[in-house]
Design an enzyme around this catalytic site. Structure first.
Site, short mmCIF file in Angstrom:
data_model
loop_
_atom_site.label_atom_id
_atom_site.label_comp_id
_atom_site.label_asym_id
_atom_site.label_seq_id
_atom_site.Cartn_x
_atom_site.Cartn_y
_atom_site.Cartn_z
N CYS A 197 0.85 -1.18 0.00
CA CYS A 197 0.00 0.00 0.00
C CYS A 197 0.89 1.23 0.00
O CYS A 197 1.97 1.23 0.59
CB CYS A 197 -0.94 0.10 1.19
SG CYS A 197 -2.14 -1.22 1.30
N ARG A 248 3.49 -0.11 -5.11
CA ARG A 248 3.28 -0.68 -3.78
C ARG A 248 1.97 -1.44 -3.66
O ARG A 248 1.71 -2.09 -2.65
CB ARG A 248 3.32 0.43 -2.72
CG ARG A 248 4.64 1.17 -2.68
CD ARG A 248 4.59 2.25 -1.65
NE ARG A 248 4.52 1.70 -0.32
CZ ARG A 248 5.56 1.42 0.45
NH1 ARG A 248 6.77 1.66 0.01
NH2 ARG A 248 5.40 0.91 1.64
N TRP A 259 -2.76 -2.63 -1.62
CA TRP A 259 -2.44 -4.05 -1.79
C TRP A 259 -3.24 -4.75 -0.69
O TRP A 259 -2.96 -4.58 0.49
CB TRP A 259 -0.94 -4.28 -1.61
CG TRP A 259 -0.51 -5.67 -1.96
CD1 TRP A 259 -0.19 -6.16 -3.20
CD2 TRP A 259 -0.34 -6.77 -1.05
NE1 TRP A 259 0.16 -7.48 -3.11
CE2 TRP A 259 0.07 -7.88 -1.80
CE3 TRP A 259 -0.52 -6.93 0.33
CZ2 TRP A 259 0.32 -9.13 -1.24
CZ3 TRP A 259 -0.27 -8.17 0.90
CH2 TRP A 259 0.14 -9.25 0.11
N ASN A 289 -1.31 2.08 5.62
CA ASN A 289 -0.45 1.02 5.07
C ASN A 289 0.04 0.19 6.24
O ASN A 289 0.56 0.74 7.21
CB ASN A 289 0.73 1.69 4.35
CG ASN A 289 1.91 0.75 4.14
OD1 ASN A 289 1.73 -0.45 3.96
ND2 ASN A 289 3.11 1.29 4.18
N GLY A 290 -0.17 -1.13 6.17
CA GLY A 290 0.28 -2.00 7.27
C GLY A 290 -0.85 -2.88 7.75
O GLY A 290 -1.85 -3.07 7.04
N GLU A 298 17.46 -16.70 -9.79
CA GLU A 298 16.95 -15.36 -10.07
C GLU A 298 16.20 -15.33 -11.40
O GLU A 298 15.15 -14.69 -11.52
CB GLU A 298 18.12 -14.36 -10.06
CG GLU A 298 17.78 -12.94 -10.42
CD GLU A 298 16.72 -12.28 -9.53
OE1 GLU A 298 16.34 -12.84 -8.49
OE2 GLU A 298 16.25 -11.20 -9.92
N LYS A 332 12.27 -14.27 -11.89
CA LYS A 332 11.84 -13.21 -12.81
C LYS A 332 10.73 -13.73 -13.71
O LYS A 332 9.72 -13.07 -13.91
CB LYS A 332 12.99 -12.71 -13.69
CG LYS A 332 14.02 -11.82 -13.03
CD LYS A 332 13.56 -10.45 -12.65
CE LYS A 332 13.02 -10.45 -11.26
NZ LYS A 332 13.93 -10.14 -10.19
N GLU A 364 7.41 -14.34 -11.71
CA GLU A 364 6.67 -13.20 -11.17
C GLU A 364 6.05 -12.32 -12.25
O GLU A 364 5.02 -11.71 -12.00
CB GLU A 364 7.48 -12.39 -10.16
CG GLU A 364 8.67 -11.66 -10.65
CD GLU A 364 9.43 -10.94 -9.53
OE1 GLU A 364 8.84 -10.58 -8.50
OE2 GLU A 364 10.65 -10.74 -9.69
N HIS A 375 17.79 -35.56 -9.85
CA HIS A 375 17.22 -36.08 -8.61
C HIS A 375 15.77 -35.65 -8.42
O HIS A 375 15.28 -35.61 -7.30
CB HIS A 375 18.09 -35.64 -7.42
CG HIS A 375 19.50 -36.13 -7.54
ND1 HIS A 375 19.86 -37.43 -7.27
CD2 HIS A 375 20.62 -35.51 -7.97
CE1 HIS A 375 21.16 -37.58 -7.50
NE2 HIS A 375 21.64 -36.42 -7.93
N LYS A 406 5.90 -4.12 -4.49
CA LYS A 406 7.37 -4.01 -4.51
C LYS A 406 7.98 -4.15 -3.12
O LYS A 406 8.99 -4.81 -2.95
CB LYS A 406 7.78 -2.68 -5.13
CG LYS A 406 9.29 -2.58 -5.25
CD LYS A 406 9.70 -2.00 -6.54
CE LYS A 406 11.20 -2.07 -6.74
NZ LYS A 406 11.66 -3.33 -7.33
#
Ligand code: AGP
Length: 612
Positions: free
Chosen positions: A2, A27, A78, A104-105, A485, A489, A492, A508, A607
Site C-alpha cells: 500500500c 506498492r 495491496w 499502510n500495514g 533469479e 523473474k 513473477e 534427482h 514491490k
C-alpha cells in the site's frame, strides 16, 4: 505494501495527490482512492477498484474539476483484510463522514477494536482493519478533541505495523499522520508540505525531506510541520536532501519501467563502484564506518531477489576472504534460534530497506551481539536506521516490481565487501586484488555489450515459450544463484511455473518435468563448470527438452545443441553472474510482453513487502 500520500497547502490541486499515487502504484494496485478538503470548505472522497487509471478516469470525469486543495490524502492498495472492492478501498470514513483515513500495514488487534466499537453503536461498511481507526478518531472528535489529540490517543490503542494519515472536514488545511514500522516521509515545500510512503512519490515537488521515526506522529499544514514523539513531546529533526531527480522516475522513451531499469544496469554498476575502488585495487568502504578486521563469520539475511544476491555474496566472500557465510531467508531466520557471536557480521540486503521480514531478521541477529551491515538502495529507509553500517547501492529509484538493476548493484556491493574482507584478513595478495578491481571496473561495459547482443536474438528464445507450461533454469557454481533469479523473474511477471536448479541436481527430481513444453534455460560461461552443465543439458534434450543456451557467442557447442541462444559478453569470474543475469531478465520481459501482461505490475505482488 500500500502507498499513502498526503498534501497540505492550498497551492495545488488534486493532481499533486494523483502524481504521488502514480509513483507509489508499485506498492499495490488493487484499488485507489483519495479524500480532499476543497477551497470552498467541501470534503470529497473518490474510490475506485482496480489500478490507478480507474481513479484517474473518475477524477477526469468529475464535473467542474476540484480547484485548489487545502489538504488531502490518497491511497493505493495491496489488499490484506478484505478482497479488492470499492467498499474496501481507502480512504475509510468515520461515522458522519467528517474524518477520512488511509493506512499502510496491518492493525493486529482490529477485531477486538471492531467488536468494542460495534458494541458502542458504530456501523462498519468495509471488511478492512483500517476502518476501526476512522471510527476511533471520529468518536474522539465528537467528544471535542482536535484531530492531532485524537490521533495521538488512537495510535496508542493500535497494535501491529502502520503508517496512517487522516484529515478532518472540521480542521481545514491540516493532515495528521503517524507510523509504527511502516514507512512515512515528510516532503518540505514553500507554503505547502507533503507526506508519502516513499521519497520517489514526491520528487516532482520537493527534494527536501524529513524522516518520521517509528512511534512518532506528524501534523502538516501549508506553513508548518510538527513532529511529536510517542508521549506527545515535540521532536526537532534536521531535514535531508535527496539528489535523485524527477526524471529518474519517468519512463524516458521506454515502454515500461522494467525495460528502462534493465538498460540502466551499466550505469547502476558504475555508480555503485564509483569512489569505492582505487586504481591500486584497494577498496574504500570507510563510509560504512565498521571495523571489519574482527569478522570471523558472516550471516546474510534477505528475501526474494536480494536473497539471490546474498547467495552470490557468499560465493565471493568465502572465495576471497575465506570467511564462512550463511545465507538465510529472512522470514525463516527471524523465527530461528540464531547462532552467532560478536565476531559475526550480519549483512541485511534490501532494495527498499523496508521489508518487514528482513528487519525482523536483523532484530533476531541482535540476540547474539552481531554487528549489522545494511546493503540497500534507499537512503534514510528503516533498515539504515537499524543497522550499524550502511552500504548503498546507487541505482536510483527502481519502480518496476520485479527487481533488476538493484540485483546487479547488490552483487557488486557484496563483491566490494568480499574484497575488503580479503584485504583485512590478508587472504588475497595485492596483485590479485588489483586484478579483481580491473575486472570489476569492466563490468558496466560487459553488461552493455550483453544488452546489445541479447536484443538481436531475443525473439527466437521467446518463441520457445509460446506453448510452454513450465521452465527449468540450470546452472552450476556461481551460475546457480543466477538460475534461481532467472526463474523468479519469469514466474513473477509471466506467471509461468519455473524452477532454478543446480544442473547436477536436476536428475534427482525435476527431470520428471521435462518434455517439449518445458524449455530448459542453461547457463554457460567462464568458471561455471561448462562441461558438466553441457552433459546435464544433453540429458534433458534426450527427454525432449528444447534448450535456450545463455553463453558467450564463441561457445559453438552450446550454440549448436540449443534451439535458441542468448549471447553474453565473455567475462571473468567477478563479472560472469552479472552478464548471465541480463538475458534472463530480458527473456522474462519478452515472454510476459508476448503474453500481453503488465510487466511493471505483476498480479498479487507489491514491490515492498511490509507485512509478514
Ligand atoms: C523481486 O523481483 C521481487 N520484487 C522481490 O523478490 C524482492 O526482491 C523482495 O521482496 C525483497 O525486497 P527488498 O529488496 O526491498 O527487501
Amino acid at each position: 505494501m500500500c502507498g499513502i500520500v498526503g498534501y497540505a497547502g492550498g497551492k495545488r490541486s488534486v493532481e499533486v495527490l494523483m502524481e504521488g499515487l502514480r509513483r507509489l502504484e508499485y506498492r499495490g494496485y488493487d484499488s485507489a482512492g483519495l479524500a480532499v478538503q476543497l477551497e470552498d470548505g467541501g470534503f470529497e472522497v473518490l474510490r475506485r477498484v482496480g489500478p490507478l487509471r480507474e481513479l484517474e478516469r473518475a477524477v477526469a470525469e468529475r464535473d467542474g474539476g476540484f480547484g485548489l486543495v487545502r489538504a488531502g490524502i490518497g491511497h493505493t492498495r495491496w489488499a490484506t483484510h478484505g478482497r479488492p472492492s470499492e467498499r474496501n478501498a481507502h480512504p475509510h470514513l468515520g461515522n458522519g463522514g467528517r474524518v477520512a483515513v488511509v493506512h499502510n500495514g496491518i492493525i493486529e488487534n482490529h477485531q477486538k477494536l471492531r467488536g468494542d466499537l460495534e458494541r458502542r453503536g458504530f456501523e462498519f461498511r468495509s471488511e478492512t482493519d483500517t476502518e476501526v481507526v476512522a471510527h476511533l478518531l471520529s468518536e474522539r472528535l465528537e467528544a471535542g478533541m482536535s484531530l492531532p489529540e485524537a490521533f495521538g490517543e488512537v495510535m496508542g490503542l493500535l497494535e501491529g505495523t502502520f503508517a496512517i494519515a487522516a484529515i478532518s472536514a472540521d480542521e481545514p488545511g491540516t493532515v495528521v499522520a503517524g507510523r509504527r514500522q511502516s514507512p512515512l516521509v515528510v516532503g518540505l515545500g514553500e507554503g505547502e508540505n507533503f507526506l508519502a510512503s516513499g521519497v520517489p512519490a514526491l520528487l516532482g515537488f520537493t527534494h527536501r525531506f524529513l524522516v518520521v521515526e517509528s512511534g512518532e506522529m506528524v501534523v502538516i499544514s501549508g506553513s508548518e510541520v510538527r513532529l511529536a514523539g510517542p508521549g506527545g513531546e515535540p521532536v526537532e529533526r534536521e531535514p535531508f536532501e535527496v539528489e535523485w531527480d524527477a526524471e529518474a522516475v519517468e519512463l524516458g522513451g521506454f515502454s515500461d519501467y522494467m525495460s528502462k531499469e534493465i538498460h540502466e544496469q551499466p550505469r547502476a554498476v558504475r555508480a555503485t563502484l564509483d569512489g569505492r575502488l582505487g586504481e591500486d585495487g584497494v577498496v574504500d568502504l570507510s563510509e560504512v564506518g565498521l571495523d571489519l578486521s574482527g569478522v570471523r563469520r558472516v550471516v546474510v539475511v534477505a528475501c526474494g531477489t536480494a536473497y539471490h544476491a546474498g547467495l552470490l555474496g557468499k560465493y565471493y566472500i568465502e572465495r576471497y576472504a575465506r570467511v564462512p557465510v550463511e545465507v538465510a531467508v529472512a522470514s525463516e531466520y527471524r523465527y530461528s534460534d540464531p547462532i552467532g557471536d560478536p565476531g559475526t557480521l550480519v549483512v541485511a540486503i534490501s532494495q527498499s530497506g523496508e521489508t518487514t521480514d528482513t528487519l525482523a531478521a536483523v532484530e533476531a541477529a541482535r540476540s547474539f551481539g552481531g554487528r549489522v551491515l545494511a546493503v540497500t538502495n534507499t537512503r534514510g529507509s528503516l533498515i539504515t536506521r537499524e543497522a550499524d553500517g550502511v552500504l548503498l547501492t546507487r541505482t536510483g529509484p527502481e519502480i518496476c516490481v520485479a527487481a533488476t538493476k538493484t540485483f546487479v548493484a547488490q552483487v557488486v556491493a557484496l563483491e566490494l565487501l568480499a574484497m575488503e574482507l580479503a584485504r583485512c584478513r590478508g587472504t588475497l595478495p595485492d596483485e590479485r586484488l588489483q586484478e579483481l578491481a580491473t575486472e570489476l571496473r569492466l563490468a558496466p561495459e560487459r553488461i552493455q555489450n550483453t544488452l546489445e547482443l541479447v536484443s538481436c536474438s531475443l525473439e527466437q528464445a521467446v518463441s520457445l515459450f509460446e506453448e510452454a507450461r513450465c521452465c527449468l533454469f540450470l546452472g552450476r557454481g556461481i551460475a546457480y544463484p543466477v538460475a534461481l533469479e532467472g526463474a523468479l523473474k519469469l514466474k513473477e511477471i509471466s506467471y509461468l511455473p519455473a524452477e532454478g536448479y543446480p544442473a547436477g541436481e536436476m536428475k534427482h527430481g525435476p527431470i520428471a518435468l521435462i518434455d517439449e513444453t518445458c524449455p530448459v534455460v542453461a547457463l554457460f560461461g567462464d568458471g561455471v563448470h561448462r562441461e558438466k552443465t553441457l552433459s546435464n543439458v544433453y540429458e534433458t534434450m534426450a527427454r525432449g527438452a528444447r534448450v535456450v543456451a545463455v553463453a558467450p557467442p564463441d561457445d559453438r557447442e552450446a550454440a549448436q545443441m540449443a534451439s535458441a541462444v542468448l549471447p553474453v559478453a565473455r567475462a571473468p569470474e567477478a563479472v560472469v553472474p552479472l552478464v548471465l543475469t541480463v538475458p534472463l531478465q530480458m527473456l522474462a520481459h519478452g515472454v510476459a510482453r508476448e503474453r500481453g501482461l503488465d510487466v511493471d505490475k505483476p498480479r498479487n505482488l507489491a514491490k515492498s513487502v511490509t507485512v509478514e
